[in-house]
Structure formats: structure tokens, C-alpha cells
Design an enzyme around this catalytic site. Sequence first.
Site, PDB file in Angstrom:
ATOM      1  N   ASN A 101       0.087 -29.768  -2.033  1.00  0.00           N
ATOM      2  CA  ASN A 101      -1.258 -30.319  -1.934  1.00  0.00           C
ATOM      3  C   ASN A 101      -1.182 -31.505  -0.985  1.00  0.00           C
ATOM      4  OD1 ASN A 101      -3.725 -31.544  -2.290  1.00  0.00           O
ATOM      5  ND2 ASN A 101      -3.379 -32.116  -4.444  1.00  0.00           N
TER       6      ASN A 101
ATOM      7  N   LYS B 194      -3.498 -33.243   0.166  1.00  0.00           N
ATOM      8  CA  LYS B 194      -4.554 -34.250  -0.082  1.00  0.00           C
ATOM      9  C   LYS B 194      -5.206 -34.674   1.253  1.00  0.00           C
ATOM     10  CE  LYS B 194      -2.295 -35.500  -4.317  1.00  0.00           C
ATOM     11  NZ  LYS B 194      -2.021 -36.489  -5.349  1.00  0.00           N
TER      12      LYS B 194
ATOM     13  N   HIS C 173      -8.866 -30.910  -9.498  1.00  0.00           N
ATOM     14  CA  HIS C 173      -7.789 -31.901  -9.412  1.00  0.00           C
ATOM     15  C   HIS C 173      -8.303 -33.209 -10.022  1.00  0.00           C
ATOM     16  CE1 HIS C 173      -4.869 -34.731  -7.861  1.00  0.00           C
ATOM     17  NE2 HIS C 173      -4.066 -33.697  -7.647  1.00  0.00           N
TER      18      HIS C 173
ATOM     19  N   GLU D  76      -8.076 -36.120  -9.099  1.00  0.00           N
ATOM     20  CA  GLU D  76      -8.689 -37.028  -8.129  1.00  0.00           C
ATOM     21  C   GLU D  76     -10.142 -36.640  -7.871  1.00  0.00           C
ATOM     22  OE1 GLU D  76      -5.562 -36.739  -5.205  1.00  0.00           O
ATOM     23  OE2 GLU D  76      -4.252 -37.855  -6.570  1.00  0.00           O
TER      24      GLU D  76
ATOM     25  N   GLU E 201      -1.045 -31.536 -14.691  1.00  0.00           N
ATOM     26  CA  GLU E 201      -0.686 -32.745 -13.959  1.00  0.00           C
ATOM     27  C   GLU E 201      -1.087 -33.983 -14.766  1.00  0.00           C
ATOM     28  OE1 GLU E 201      -0.418 -31.849  -9.465  1.00  0.00           O
ATOM     29  OE2 GLU E 201      -2.508 -32.236  -9.921  1.00  0.00           O
TER      30      GLU E 201
ATOM     31  N   GLY F 175       1.794 -39.371  -8.085  1.00  0.00           N
ATOM     32  CA  GLY F 175       2.033 -40.375  -7.042  1.00  0.00           C
ATOM     33  C   GLY F 175       2.691 -41.648  -7.536  1.00  0.00           C
TER      34      GLY F 175
ATOM     35  N   SER G 292       4.684 -36.236  -9.279  1.00  0.00           N
ATOM     36  CA  SER G 292       5.963 -36.810  -8.826  1.00  0.00           C
ATOM     37  C   SER G 292       7.127 -35.813  -8.838  1.00  0.00           C
ATOM     38  CB  SER G 292       6.316 -38.059  -9.647  1.00  0.00           C
ATOM     39  OG  SER G 292       5.332 -39.059  -9.458  1.00  0.00           O
TER      40      SER G 292
HETATM   41  P1  PGA Z   1       2.403 -36.122  -6.363  1.00  0.00           P
HETATM   42  O1  PGA Z   1       0.953 -35.426  -6.488  1.00  0.00           O
HETATM   43  O2  PGA Z   1       3.400 -35.022  -6.204  1.00  0.00           O
HETATM   44  O3  PGA Z   1       2.291 -37.001  -5.152  1.00  0.00           O
HETATM   45  O4  PGA Z   1       2.603 -36.890  -7.626  1.00  0.00           O
HETATM   46  C1  PGA Z   1       0.758 -34.253  -7.212  1.00  0.00           C
HETATM   47  C2  PGA Z   1      -0.686 -33.830  -7.161  1.00  0.00           C
HETATM   48  O5  PGA Z   1      -1.575 -34.691  -7.313  1.00  0.00           O
HETATM   49  O6  PGA Z   1      -0.998 -32.637  -6.970  1.00  0.00           O
END
Ligand code: PGA
Length: 252
Positions: A10, A12, A97, A99, A167, A173, A213
Site C-alpha cells: 500500500n 498510500k 483502510h 486512514e 491492521e 507506521g 509495521s
Molecule cells: P505500515 O502501514 O506498514 O507503514 O505500518 C501498513 C498499512 O497502513 O497498510
Amino acid sequence: MARKKLIAGNWKMNCLLEDGTALAKAVATQVKGGKFDCDFLICPPFTLLGFVKKCLRGTKIALGAQDVHFAEKGAHTGDISPLMLKDLGCSYTLIGHSERRVDHFETNELICKKAVAAHAAGLNTVICIGETGEERDAGKTIKVCQEEINGSVPDDATAKNTVIAYEPIWAIGTGKTPTAADVQEVHAAIRKALAKKLGKATANKMRILYGGSVKPSNAEELLKLPDVDGALIGGASLKADDFIGIAKNALK
Ligand code: PGA
């Protein structure tokens, strides 16, 4: 029940034309050059979908978007329809997601509507769920995941058109991850919730990815868990070596 692992990136809101195409080409080259018994998916921003598609030609890497609207077309300024994604060569889209749930106030109901529309257009969906740090501290992780499964996953979901991504929001992140035992416990509970909703046969075949992560150094431990069927990778998907490194370690 053997479920083929899915390694999904992803991106983003990252990458412009130059670095995005370079990244896609580097991933494509490494996938072509290796033997991987897993599926790959890359979800760049909308602006790069057409360009990345060209870079992935001749590979088995699937292309996905990061979101989709539920309507077929019409007066929805700034939105992208499922058919537009199909038209660009996408076979997947992420939906729900955290976010988007947080930044865009997306509800389970809306996410479910998007999933139905995506499936109707022939797209597969990766439906994301997961608890906040506060919810985890309050012991509500499994309850939150059950509610999100019940509310976001449509009745037409099959093991073919739907992938679940667990997640934990506090792990995205941040470099923090739950323990392997915690991840397995939540994934098993998610599969149970899926069985209740869609039947045991579908639940046993449906892939449940872990996200938050994931990096090459923790991929082996997390992805060898019995109910973890792949990873949704944010930060580490922006470096071809890390993304492919995760796949290599996940398949050990
Ligand atoms: P990350 O993000 O691997 O940077 O923690 C995962 C995600 O939000 O899909």
C-alpha cells in the site's frame, strides 16, 4: 487448508511519476527473477495506476487502488468508480483502510456499500479492519474486529473476491507490532466471525492479511502463524528490496 499467501503493498500518498515507475519496475524485475509461491499486489495512488500497470506487464503482480466509490458514475466530484479502476487494469481495491475511516469518516455501512459495488464490477477487495490503541488497552480488540467484520463485509463476499486485512491502528507506521500470539489470537477470532457470517467453508478459504509495521525482519515470525495469510505493507513497500525481502522471509 492451504491458502496462498498474498503480499500486498500500500503505497498510500507517496511517489511521483519518476520514483513510482522506478519502484514498480524494480519490484517487477525482482518478482520475475525469483521463484515465489505467493501472490503479489501493489496499490499505488490513483495518479500512478496506469503507469504502474505498464511496468508490471509480463509479471503476475496484481494492480490495486487504495479506495473506490460505490456509484457506477455520475456527480461525485473527485471520486473514482469501480469501472474506472477496471478500465485501468486494476483487479483489486483496498477498502476501509483506517486512514480513510479516520480521515474521511468512513463507516462500516459505507465500506460495505463500496465492497458490493467493487465486486459487482469484477474487482476483488481488501477490506481493512483493526482497533485503536485505546480499544486494545480496554480489552476490546476482538469485539471491535467482530463488529467491523459484521458491518463492513458484504453478504456476497467470497474467498475469491474478498481478502481481509487486520491492521491494528496503533501498529501502523509506528514500528510497533502485537506479539505473534496476539496476532494469531485476533486472526483466529476474525476467521470465526467470518464463519458465522459467511459459513465455515468460505471462512476457511478466505485470506486474512496482517498489516502494521511489517518489515523483512518480522515477516517470518508473523507470516508463519496459521491464520496469517499474507501482509499488507505500507512503509516497507516503498523500497523494492524490503518489499521482496518480506515475501522471501514470509515464504521460508
Ligand atoms: P505500515 O502501514 O506498514 O507503514 O505500518 C501498513 C498499512 O497502513 O497498510
